[in-house]
Motif scaffolding. Structure first.
Motif, PDB file in Angstrom:
ATOM      1  N   MET A   1      34.202  -2.376  21.030  1.00  0.00           N
ATOM      2  CA  MET A   1      33.058  -1.643  21.495  1.00  0.00           C
ATOM      3  C   MET A   1      32.286  -1.090  20.304  1.00  0.00           C
ATOM      4  O   MET A   1      32.850  -0.801  19.259  1.00  0.00           O
ATOM      5  N   ASN A   2      31.007  -0.900  20.505  1.00  0.00           N
ATOM      6  CA  ASN A   2      30.149  -0.286  19.500  1.00  0.00           C
ATOM      7  C   ASN A   2      29.972   1.185  19.847  1.00  0.00           C
ATOM      8  O   ASN A   2      29.455   1.522  20.910  1.00  0.00           O
ATOM      9  N   ILE A   3      30.399   2.045  18.941  1.00  0.00           N
ATOM     10  CA  ILE A   3      30.403   3.490  19.182  1.00  0.00           C
ATOM     11  C   ILE A   3      29.587   4.189  18.107  1.00  0.00           C
ATOM     12  O   ILE A   3      29.798   3.960  16.909  1.00  0.00           O
ATOM     13  N   ALA A   4      28.667   5.055  18.538  1.00  0.00           N
ATOM     14  CA  ALA A   4      27.907   5.879  17.599  1.00  0.00           C
ATOM     15  C   ALA A   4      28.524   7.271  17.541  1.00  0.00           C
ATOM     16  O   ALA A   4      28.897   7.838  18.563  1.00  0.00           O
ATOM     17  N   LEU A   5      28.629   7.807  16.336  1.00  0.00           N
ATOM     18  CA  LEU A   5      29.187   9.135  16.096  1.00  0.00           C
ATOM     19  C   LEU A   5      28.118  10.011  15.447  1.00  0.00           C
ATOM     20  O   LEU A   5      27.596   9.664  14.388  1.00  0.00           O
ATOM     21  N   ILE A   6      27.817  11.135  16.095  1.00  0.00           N
ATOM     22  CA  ILE A   6      26.771  12.030  15.624  1.00  0.00           C
ATOM     23  C   ILE A   6      27.283  13.460  15.790  1.00  0.00           C
ATOM     24  O   ILE A   6      28.004  13.751  16.743  1.00  0.00           O
ATOM     25  N   ALA A   7      26.882  14.343  14.895  1.00  0.00           N
ATOM     26  CA  ALA A   7      27.248  15.758  15.046  1.00  0.00           C
ATOM     27  C   ALA A   7      26.213  16.636  14.360  1.00  0.00           C
ATOM     28  O   ALA A   7      25.787  16.348  13.238  1.00  0.00           O
ATOM     29  N   HIS A   8      25.836  17.691  15.033  1.00  0.00           N
ATOM     30  CA  HIS A   8      25.009  18.709  14.397  1.00  0.00           C
ATOM     31  C   HIS A   8      25.850  19.407  13.326  1.00  0.00           C
ATOM     32  O   HIS A   8      27.082  19.355  13.360  1.00  0.00           O
ATOM     33  N   ASP A   9      25.169  20.065  12.383  1.00  0.00           N
ATOM     34  CA  ASP A   9      25.861  20.649  11.231  1.00  0.00           C
ATOM     35  C   ASP A   9      27.053  21.527  11.607  1.00  0.00           C
ATOM     36  O   ASP A   9      28.124  21.408  11.023  1.00  0.00           O
ATOM     37  N   LYS A  10      26.885  22.407  12.574  1.00  0.00           N
ATOM     38  CA  LYS A  10      27.971  23.323  12.945  1.00  0.00           C
ATOM     39  C   LYS A  10      29.102  22.635  13.714  1.00  0.00           C
ATOM     40  O   LYS A  10      30.142  23.251  13.961  1.00  0.00           O
ATOM     41  N   LYS A  11      28.914  21.367  14.073  1.00  0.00           N
ATOM     42  CA  LYS A  11      29.935  20.629  14.820  1.00  0.00           C
ATOM     43  C   LYS A  11      30.555  19.489  14.013  1.00  0.00           C
ATOM     44  O   LYS A  11      31.438  18.800  14.506  1.00  0.00           O
ATOM     45  N   LYS A  12      30.093  19.298  12.785  1.00  0.00           N
ATOM     46  CA  LYS A  12      30.599  18.188  11.979  1.00  0.00           C
ATOM     47  C   LYS A  12      32.106  18.287  11.745  1.00  0.00           C
ATOM     48  O   LYS A  12      32.819  17.302  11.866  1.00  0.00           O
ATOM     49  N   GLU A  13      32.595  19.475  11.405  1.00  0.00           N
ATOM     50  CA  GLU A  13      34.026  19.620  11.141  1.00  0.00           C
ATOM     51  C   GLU A  13      34.852  19.302  12.379  1.00  0.00           C
ATOM     52  O   GLU A  13      35.913  18.677  12.278  1.00  0.00           O
ATOM     53  N   GLN A  61      16.556   8.441  15.797  1.00  0.00           N
ATOM     54  CA  GLN A  61      15.683   7.391  16.312  1.00  0.00           C
ATOM     55  C   GLN A  61      16.277   6.006  16.078  1.00  0.00           C
ATOM     56  O   GLN A  61      16.137   5.120  16.920  1.00  0.00           O
ATOM     57  N   GLU A  62      16.958   5.816  14.953  1.00  0.00           N
ATOM     58  CA  GLU A  62      17.625   4.536  14.706  1.00  0.00           C
ATOM     59  C   GLU A  62      18.725   4.298  15.742  1.00  0.00           C
ATOM     60  O   GLU A  62      18.858   3.187  16.263  1.00  0.00           O
ATOM     61  N   ILE A  63      19.494   5.332  16.042  1.00  0.00           N
ATOM     62  CA  ILE A  63      20.527   5.211  17.079  1.00  0.00           C
ATOM     63  C   ILE A  63      19.861   4.944  18.423  1.00  0.00           C
ATOM     64  O   ILE A  63      20.323   4.100  19.209  1.00  0.00           O
ATOM     65  N   GLY A  64      18.748   5.633  18.700  1.00  0.00           N
ATOM     66  CA  GLY A  64      18.003   5.405  19.941  1.00  0.00           C
ATOM     67  C   GLY A  64      17.539   3.970  20.067  1.00  0.00           C
ATOM     68  O   GLY A  64      17.605   3.372  21.156  1.00  0.00           O
ATOM     69  N   SER A  65      17.089   3.378  18.986  1.00  0.00           N
ATOM     70  CA  SER A  65      16.675   1.980  18.990  1.00  0.00           C
ATOM     71  C   SER A  65      17.854   1.068  19.322  1.00  0.00           C
ATOM     72  O   SER A  65      17.699   0.083  20.064  1.00  0.00           O
ATOM     73  N   MET A  66      19.017   1.390  18.800  1.00  0.00           N
ATOM     74  CA  MET A  66      20.211   0.601  19.120  1.00  0.00           C
ATOM     75  C   MET A  66      20.526   0.683  20.609  1.00  0.00           C
ATOM     76  O   MET A  66      20.918  -0.314  21.218  1.00  0.00           O
ATOM     77  N   ILE A  67      20.356   1.876  21.198  1.00  0.00           N
ATOM     78  CA  ILE A  67      20.581   2.029  22.636  1.00  0.00           C
ATOM     79  C   ILE A  67      19.605   1.148  23.399  1.00  0.00           C
ATOM     80  O   ILE A  67      19.995   0.378  24.284  1.00  0.00           O
ATOM     81  N   ALA A  68      18.323   1.241  23.060  1.00  0.00           N
ATOM     82  CA  ALA A  68      17.286   0.487  23.771  1.00  0.00           C
ATOM     83  C   ALA A  68      17.461  -1.024  23.623  1.00  0.00           C
ATOM     84  O   ALA A  68      17.033  -1.784  24.489  1.00  0.00           O
ATOM     85  N   ASN A  69      18.111  -1.445  22.539  1.00  0.00           N
ATOM     86  CA  ASN A  69      18.324  -2.869  22.301  1.00  0.00           C
ATOM     87  C   ASN A  69      19.730  -3.324  22.683  1.00  0.00           C
ATOM     88  O   ASN A  69      20.180  -4.382  22.237  1.00  0.00           O
ATOM     89  N   ASP A  70      20.425  -2.512  23.495  1.00  0.00           N
ATOM     90  CA  ASP A  70      21.743  -2.863  24.044  1.00  0.00           C
ATOM     91  C   ASP A  70      22.774  -3.153  22.948  1.00  0.00           C
ATOM     92  O   ASP A  70      23.571  -4.070  23.069  1.00  0.00           O
ATOM     93  N   LEU A  95      19.005  11.538  24.116  1.00  0.00           N
ATOM     94  CA  LEU A  95      19.708  11.812  25.373  1.00  0.00           C
ATOM     95  C   LEU A  95      19.032  11.097  26.534  1.00  0.00           C
ATOM     96  O   LEU A  95      19.702  10.550  27.421  1.00  0.00           O
ATOM     97  N   ARG A  96      17.706  11.091  26.535  1.00  0.00           N
ATOM     98  CA  ARG A  96      16.949  10.408  27.594  1.00  0.00           C
ATOM     99  C   ARG A  96      17.261   8.909  27.592  1.00  0.00           C
ATOM    100  O   ARG A  96      17.461   8.301  28.641  1.00  0.00           O
ATOM    101  N   LEU A  97      17.317   8.304  26.407  1.00  0.00           N
ATOM    102  CA  LEU A  97      17.628   6.878  26.324  1.00  0.00           C
ATOM    103  C   LEU A  97      19.021   6.570  26.864  1.00  0.00           C
ATOM    104  O   LEU A  97      19.222   5.541  27.511  1.00  0.00           O
TER     105      LEU A  97
END
Length: 122
Positions: A1-13, A61-70, A95-97
């Motif tokens: 599976m293709n998984i994206a990992l993202i975290a805001h600064d206070k959640k990175k740890e 936005q790059e992650i969003g593009s990956m979502i839109a392109n399946d 989130l909308r995508l």
């Protein structure tokens, strides 16, 4: 599976700790991350992660593009819901995508744990 990992600064740890604890499970998947998060994850683990730009610099936005392109199956995005983000419109668009393209989105430790348990049963 293709998984994206993202975290805001206070959640990175918290995300780093979660990925470290589940490194073997994550190693079975193709991983993508926004810039700083990906860099920190690779420093803390032996995982190969394709890094995009930092979130505020277009990574969301790059992650969003990956979502839109399946090209993504799951997004794990540890969000800091208590701090205003300067790139909030990009976060909202991401989130909308996920909703539009029906890509599962985990925004906290509890949902990320459930997702990971489910995909590794397959």
């Amino acid at each position: 599976m293709n998984i994206a990992l993202i975290a805001h600064d206070k959640k990175k740890e918290q995300l780093i700790q979660f990925v470290k604890e589940n490194e073997k499970a994550f190693s079975k998947h193709n991983l993508f991350a926004t810039g700083t998060t990906g860099k920190l994850l690779m420093e803390a683990t032996h995982l190969k992660i394709e890094r995009k730009k930092s979130g505020p610099l277009g990574g969301d936005q790059e992650i969003g593009s990956m979502i839109a392109n399946d090209k993504l199956d799951i997004i794990i995005f540890f969000r800091d819901a208590l701090t205003a983000q300067p790139h909030e419109p990009d976060v909202s668009a991401l989130l909308r995508l996920c909703d539009v393209y029906e890509v599962p989105l985990a925004t906290n430790l509890a949902s990320a744990t459930l997702f990971l348990e489910h995909i590794n049963k397959k």
